[in-house]
Design a protein around this motif. Sequence first.
Motif, PDB file in Angstrom:
ATOM      1  N   UNK A 589       0.846  -1.192   0.000  1.00  0.00           N
ATOM      2  CA  UNK A 589       0.000   0.000   0.000  1.00  0.00           C
ATOM      3  C   UNK A 589       0.888   1.253   0.000  1.00  0.00           C
ATOM      4  N   UNK A 590       0.651   2.152  -0.963  1.00  0.00           N
ATOM      5  CA  UNK A 590       1.477   3.349  -1.095  1.00  0.00           C
ATOM      6  C   UNK A 590       0.791   4.612  -0.608  1.00  0.00           C
ATOM      7  N   UNK A 591      -0.512   4.732  -0.868  1.00  0.00           N
ATOM      8  CA  UNK A 591      -1.200   5.966  -0.504  1.00  0.00           C
ATOM      9  C   UNK A 591      -2.549   6.067  -1.176  1.00  0.00           C
ATOM     10  N   UNK A 592      -2.972   7.287  -1.466  1.00  0.00           N
ATOM     11  CA  UNK A 592      -4.300   7.516  -2.030  1.00  0.00           C
ATOM     12  C   UNK A 592      -4.218   8.512  -3.181  1.00  0.00           C
ATOM     13  N   UNK A 593      -5.232   8.451  -4.047  1.00  0.00           N
ATOM     14  CA  UNK A 593      -5.415   9.460  -5.090  1.00  0.00           C
ATOM     15  C   UNK A 593      -6.040  10.696  -4.450  1.00  0.00           C
ATOM     16  N   UNK A 594      -5.538  11.860  -4.847  1.00  0.00           N
ATOM     17  CA  UNK A 594      -6.042  13.106  -4.283  1.00  0.00           C
ATOM     18  C   UNK A 594      -6.669  13.979  -5.364  1.00  0.00           C
ATOM     19  N   UNK A 595      -7.483  14.910  -4.908  1.00  0.00           N
ATOM     20  CA  UNK A 595      -8.187  15.814  -5.818  1.00  0.00           C
ATOM     21  C   UNK A 595      -7.342  17.044  -6.160  1.00  0.00           C
ATOM     22  N   UNK A 596      -6.233  17.273  -5.424  1.00  0.00           N
ATOM     23  CA  UNK A 596      -5.531  18.555  -5.497  1.00  0.00           C
ATOM     24  C   UNK A 596      -4.553  18.687  -6.658  1.00  0.00           C
ATOM     25  N   UNK A 597      -4.421  17.644  -7.489  1.00  0.00           N
ATOM     26  CA  UNK A 597      -3.515  17.757  -8.632  1.00  0.00           C
ATOM     27  C   UNK A 597      -2.055  17.869  -8.253  1.00  0.00           C
ATOM     28  N   UNK A 598      -1.686  17.289  -7.114  1.00  0.00           N
ATOM     29  CA  UNK A 598      -0.309  17.368  -6.622  1.00  0.00           C
ATOM     30  C   UNK A 598       0.217  15.950  -6.393  1.00  0.00           C
ATOM     31  N   UNK A 599       1.386  15.650  -6.939  1.00  0.00           N
ATOM     32  CA  UNK A 599       2.033  14.364  -6.667  1.00  0.00           C
ATOM     33  C   UNK A 599       3.023  14.581  -5.524  1.00  0.00           C
TER      34      UNK A 599
END
Length: 639
Positions: A589-599
């Motif tokens: 598990x690495x993380x989550x997709x976000x809405x903020x357009x930031x990697x």
Amino acid sequence: MLSNQLHPRRIFEGVRKGIEDGGNKSGVPTVNGAIVFDDRYAGKPLVYCGTGAVMPMQLAGLDSWEKTIDAQDRIIMAGGRVGKDGIHGATFSSIELDETSPATAVQIGSPITQKLAMDFLILATRRGLIKCSTDNGAGGLSSSIGELATISGGAVVELEKVPLKYPGLRPWEIFVSESQERFSLAVEPSKMAELMALGQEMEVELTDIGYFTADGSLDVRFDGTSVAKLNMHFLHEGVPRKVLEAEWTKPTAQEPVLPTNLDYTDVLSRLLGSLNICSRESVIRQYDHEVKGRTIIKPLMGATGQAPQDAAVVRFNFESWEGVAVSNGILPRFGDLDAYHMSAGAFDEAVRQIVAVGGKLPNLSYGDGNFWSVNDNFCVPDSVYDPATNPDGKHKLAKLVRMCQALRDATAAYCIPLTSGKDSMKNDFKADGVKISVPPTVLYSMTAKIEDVRRTITSDFKQADDVVYLLGETYDELGGSEFYQLFGEIGANVPKVRFEEAKALYALMGQANDNGLIQSCHDLSDGGLAVALAEATFGHGFGADVELPATGLGLSAQLFSESHSRFVATVAPEDVVAFEQHFGARATRLGVITQDGQLTVRHGGQTVISASTAALRHEWTNGPVNRIIGFGQHEAAQS
């Protein structure tokens, strides 16, 4: 530039246009491909083109794969006429390129003639008018009739009847010319009238140029005089086999010492803009991948139309949801370290691209109908040892041997049949006292049946809050990587394919997809994990918040290692428990997709990459491939 050496940009545009004209204008969609850059292709660029089609089980009540020819069956040449273009085409591909190379070697294509001939052949075979056929490729009539004549046991060819583009060709030129869009057909005498009428109706030139025999010889005549007569056994079996020497010595290599305190955000941006990773949109948009309207997974997708995909998927027809996945694997840079692992890695790349879109490996135990096939396409430099002109010939041949050994091991491990292929063995260029040899290169073109194209998966992140996973294991394998190439290094630890572990993971992938657990999936290849994460954000402008696991690997290896048999996959929150139970330790598990357009990528609590995904996409879209033909910023701004 050396004498007689063309500028790479001219080569690039000519190849692009040739593929467009040869494919799209014949009604064939261009759905998948790769462009690879290496300075050693500057002498003799390599171009691979492949097509595939679905063949009916039976034609006119007979098994379509059976080829039968009887004595007295007529030899019909269909399609284009014969000219000097294409003479020595086959031998040209197997010699060093220099100022003495024949100007006639390159064929002049005619897509319209090709399309007419193809449509004619489809109708003729359905009506049972043709017993057997082959194209006039390498060697022209000499090869096509020479091969077909093995079925009956011989043939008589009357070259004066062959239609020409213009007068003046000598008999041998007519026989070996590789002028395009031509087919050789075997036709029963009783079917000739109906076949000729169909050809006239469909505007396809048909010419009776002889007949098949059973007398054991290929008799080539011109105006009634025999100009060549060869025993069939001698023709096909008479050439003695060469015995060549190969010596393998593992190259001396070591891992480089890189600058400390690297700016990994900058490294990722530079990778996304590098020649072998940046967008190929300028090429893709000049091809039509929608011909016939059956393409399900296209080269670029997502709301932006810029998310790069792995394999292509094309629907067979509109009567069912069955389709085919098409992929390719090519990794020549690893051959500088070990040609075996280069070949195995290229094969695995083609496999995992199909697995990434939802393909399932064949299970021979159950006969489940997951039909796969692969074509090998070898291009290597002159590998015949000569102490003066080719002193490293034994080492070059050893690389080819190791490439073939890897192919044997890979086909056996994955149970994928090798159905066809090609080889070109003299890819060298000499001028002004300089010799340029291509790096040993193999392309694996792979297809697999997809039972239901509605269940396929694309690479782009689908929605915020989905959970991001790394599937498969990462090793300290930066040797030959695009990351090292940024620093002018090659390293030593070449990526290796661990077949049993890979096969087990691919089986889990197929089961997870059957259960609807995967929202998106992207294979890891050039640039490793960091590049795959960035590319997955390009389709919809999402971001991702990722924490790298605590392992014994260095940070550079975790981010940029090109270890094989790995994927970035996303899972809906409600499916996380089932997904983790299914994959166990194979999923990280690495993380989550976000809405903020930031990697954002963290390691040990420290942020190591922080970038706007729009900025990353800008670097990728405006890379050198798109800039070559003035494509990039404007189009990216419009997307």
